[in-house]
Design an enzyme around this catalytic site. Structure first.
Site, PDB file in Angstrom:
ATOM      1  N   SER A 144       0.862  -1.185   0.000  1.00 11.64           N
ATOM      2  CA  SER A 144       0.000   0.000   0.000  1.00 11.64           C
ATOM      3  C   SER A 144       0.897   1.233   0.000  1.00 11.64           C
ATOM      4  O   SER A 144       2.071   1.161   0.382  1.00 11.64           O
ATOM      5  CB  SER A 144      -0.851  -0.010   1.271  1.00 11.64           C
ATOM      6  N   TYR A 157      -2.492  -0.076  10.918  1.00  8.34           N
ATOM      7  CA  TYR A 157      -2.432  -0.627   9.546  1.00  8.34           C
ATOM      8  C   TYR A 157      -1.119  -0.269   8.828  1.00  8.34           C
ATOM      9  O   TYR A 157      -0.450  -1.167   8.268  1.00  8.34           O
ATOM     10  CB  TYR A 157      -3.670  -0.151   8.782  1.00  8.34           C
TER      11      TYR A 157
HETATM   12  P1  NAD Z   1     -11.418  -6.120   0.142  1.00  9.17           P
HETATM   13  O1  NAD Z   1     -11.789  -5.944   1.565  1.00  9.17           O
HETATM   14  O2  NAD Z   1     -12.347  -5.660  -0.929  1.00  9.17           O
HETATM   15  O3  NAD Z   1     -11.099  -7.654  -0.137  1.00  9.17           O
HETATM   16  C1  NAD Z   1     -10.229  -8.366   0.707  1.00  9.17           C
HETATM   17  C2  NAD Z   1     -10.462  -9.852   0.526  1.00  9.17           C
HETATM   18  O4  NAD Z   1      -9.599 -10.514   1.467  1.00  9.17           O
HETATM   19  C3  NAD Z   1     -11.904 -10.264   0.871  1.00  9.17           C
HETATM   20  O5  NAD Z   1     -12.392 -11.168  -0.095  1.00  9.17           O
HETATM   21  C4  NAD Z   1     -11.759 -10.914   2.244  1.00  9.17           C
HETATM   22  O6  NAD Z   1     -12.743 -11.930   2.490  1.00  9.17           O
HETATM   23  C5  NAD Z   1     -10.348 -11.491   2.168  1.00  9.17           C
HETATM   24  N1  NAD Z   1      -9.773 -11.698   3.493  1.00  9.17           N
HETATM   25  C6  NAD Z   1      -9.799 -10.834   4.537  1.00  9.17           C
HETATM   26  N2  NAD Z   1      -9.201 -11.388   5.594  1.00  9.17           N
HETATM   27  C7  NAD Z   1      -8.785 -12.622   5.208  1.00  9.17           C
HETATM   28  C8  NAD Z   1      -8.102 -13.661   5.868  1.00  9.17           C
HETATM   29  N3  NAD Z   1      -7.749 -13.565   7.155  1.00  9.17           N
HETATM   30  N4  NAD Z   1      -7.816 -14.786   5.189  1.00  9.17           N
HETATM   31  C9  NAD Z   1      -8.206 -14.924   3.889  1.00  9.17           C
HETATM   32  N5  NAD Z   1      -8.849 -13.951   3.209  1.00  9.17           N
HETATM   33  C10 NAD Z   1      -9.141 -12.826   3.867  1.00  9.17           C
HETATM   34  O7  NAD Z   1      -9.972  -5.459  -0.008  1.00  9.17           O
HETATM   35  P2  NAD Z   1      -9.269  -4.724  -1.249  1.00  9.17           P
HETATM   36  O8  NAD Z   1      -9.589  -3.299  -1.167  1.00  9.17           O
HETATM   37  O9  NAD Z   1      -9.505  -5.488  -2.498  1.00  9.17           O
HETATM   38  O10 NAD Z   1      -7.749  -4.868  -0.803  1.00  9.17           O
HETATM   39  C11 NAD Z   1      -6.934  -5.943  -1.189  1.00  9.17           C
HETATM   40  C12 NAD Z   1      -5.516  -5.661  -0.722  1.00  9.17           C
HETATM   41  O11 NAD Z   1      -5.070  -4.430  -1.246  1.00  9.17           O
HETATM   42  C13 NAD Z   1      -5.362  -5.554   0.800  1.00  9.17           C
HETATM   43  O12 NAD Z   1      -4.148  -6.116   1.201  1.00  9.17           O
HETATM   44  C14 NAD Z   1      -5.364  -4.060   1.038  1.00  9.17           C
HETATM   45  O13 NAD Z   1      -4.668  -3.718   2.207  1.00  9.17           O
HETATM   46  C15 NAD Z   1      -4.618  -3.601  -0.196  1.00  9.17           C
HETATM   47  N6  NAD Z   1      -4.878  -2.205  -0.541  1.00  9.17           N
HETATM   48  C16 NAD Z   1      -6.130  -1.786  -0.850  1.00  9.17           C
HETATM   49  C17 NAD Z   1      -6.343  -0.457  -1.188  1.00  9.17           C
HETATM   50  C18 NAD Z   1      -7.678   0.079  -1.561  1.00  9.17           C
HETATM   51  O14 NAD Z   1      -7.805   1.308  -1.718  1.00  9.17           O
HETATM   52  N7  NAD Z   1      -8.717  -0.718  -1.734  1.00  9.17           N
HETATM   53  C19 NAD Z   1      -5.261   0.430  -1.193  1.00  9.17           C
HETATM   54  C20 NAD Z   1      -3.991  -0.040  -0.884  1.00  9.17           C
HETATM   55  C21 NAD Z   1      -3.818  -1.372  -0.563  1.00  9.17           C
END
Ligand code: NAD
Length: 260
Positions: A144, A157
């Site tokens: 991130s 986080y």
């Molecule tokens: P999201 O919440 O839409 O999806 C996350 C997925 O991970 C879900 O399907 C959830 O069920 C699964 N998950 C959560 N905990 C889990 C666990 N303990 N074991 C197995 N699966 C698990 O998230 P997203 O926005 O798609 O983010 C995905 C990644 O990208 C994350 O690591 C997040 O930190 C990172 N990220 C997201 C953003 C953003 O703006 N959305 C920005 C920077 C980084």
């Protein structure tokens, strides 16, 4: 449109049931990879698995909490049986855990690190032996912009995301001699449930959303596919010398120097 940029890749993706993880799964599928999708949400996994064509020798999925090392070893064994020895891992699953530092509970701290850091290590540790034996492999960690900048109010986080970038660099150097590449993508804001929940946690969700958009030089945030297309490149054999690298995809936000 389908392609073959990932022909021969057998990719294990965590957090694949929605958001960025599902977008990566869809893009890898489109480019000919065999996929094993892992998520804690079984119902949603079944839905996206069906959307990608159902279980086959090129697609399987299973439910596990990435913070449970034994469960992950089980998932890897199953993946090996159904799609073959995995040669690419996308550590995508992650959760927002935000708390005032002195009010945060031990459980919040533990959950943040168990999922955002230890989960990626559990999956890497379970898959690295096969990659080392094969003399090739790719690990891509979804970190991130919180891996190198901090938004006050989002503790702890960013602490875990900084550590995940550290894990990326460290494993990259440890395993380069064995032919394994370890890289990261650092998204900024991406239009997923994660971000919608973040906006909804504010007293005025619409105003919070507008504030986020206004922060961006281009006036918008990313779509998950924009992260997924970069992931395809980094998992593919198109960049064999790319190692220990973090690709920022944030529309320029982290470079912006706000005038006083
Ligand atoms: P999201 O919440 O839409 O999806 C996350 C997925 O991970 C879900 O399907 C959830 O069920 C699964 N998950 C959560 N905990 C889990 C666990 N303990 N074991 C197995 N699966 C698990 O998230 P997203 O926005 O798609 O983010 C995905 C990644 O990208 C994350 O690591 C997040 O930190 C990172 N990220 C997201 C953003 C953003 O703006 N959305 C920005 C920077 C980084």
């Amino acid at each position: 449109m389908s392609g073959s940029r990932l022909h021969g890749k057998r990719v294990f993706i965590t957090g694949a049931a929605q958001g960025i993880g599902f977008a990566i799964a869809r893009a890898c599928h489109r480019e000919g990879a065999a996929l094993y999708l892992c998520d804690i949400d079984g119902a949603r996994l079944d839905t996206v698995g069906a959307e990608l064509g159902g279980r086959s020798g090129k697609l399987d999925w299973g439910v596990a909490d990435i913070s449970d090392a034994e469960a992950i070893r089980g998932q890897v064994a199953r993946a090996t049986d159904t799609i073959g020895t995995v040669n690419a891992l996308v550590n995508n699953a992650g959760v927002n855990v935000f708390a005032a530092p002195l009010e945060m509970t031990d459980e919040q701290w533990k959950r943040c690190f168990d999922i955002n850091l230890n989960g990626a290590w559990n999956c890497s540790r379970a898959l690295l032996p096969d990659m080392v034996e094969a003399g090739e492999g790719v690990i891509l960690n979804i970190v991130s912009t919180h891996s190198f900048t901090i938004i006050p109010g989002t503790f702890p986080y960013p602490v875990a995301k900084h550590a995940l970038l550290g894990l990326t660099k460290s494993l990259a150097l440890e395993f380069a001699p064995q032919g394994v590449r370890v890289n990261a993508i650092a998204p900024g804001y991406v239009a997923t449930q994660n971000v919608i929940d973040y906006w909804n946690s504010a007293p005025d969700a619409q105003a919070a959303k507008q504030r986020t958009l206004d922060l961006h030089p281009g006036g918008r945030i990313a779509q998950p596919e924009e992260i997924a297309n970069a992931a395809v490149f980094m998992v593919s054999d198109e960049c064999p010398f790319m190692n220990a690298t973090c690709l920022t995809i944030d529309g320029g936000l982290s470079v912006l120097h706000h005038p006083a």
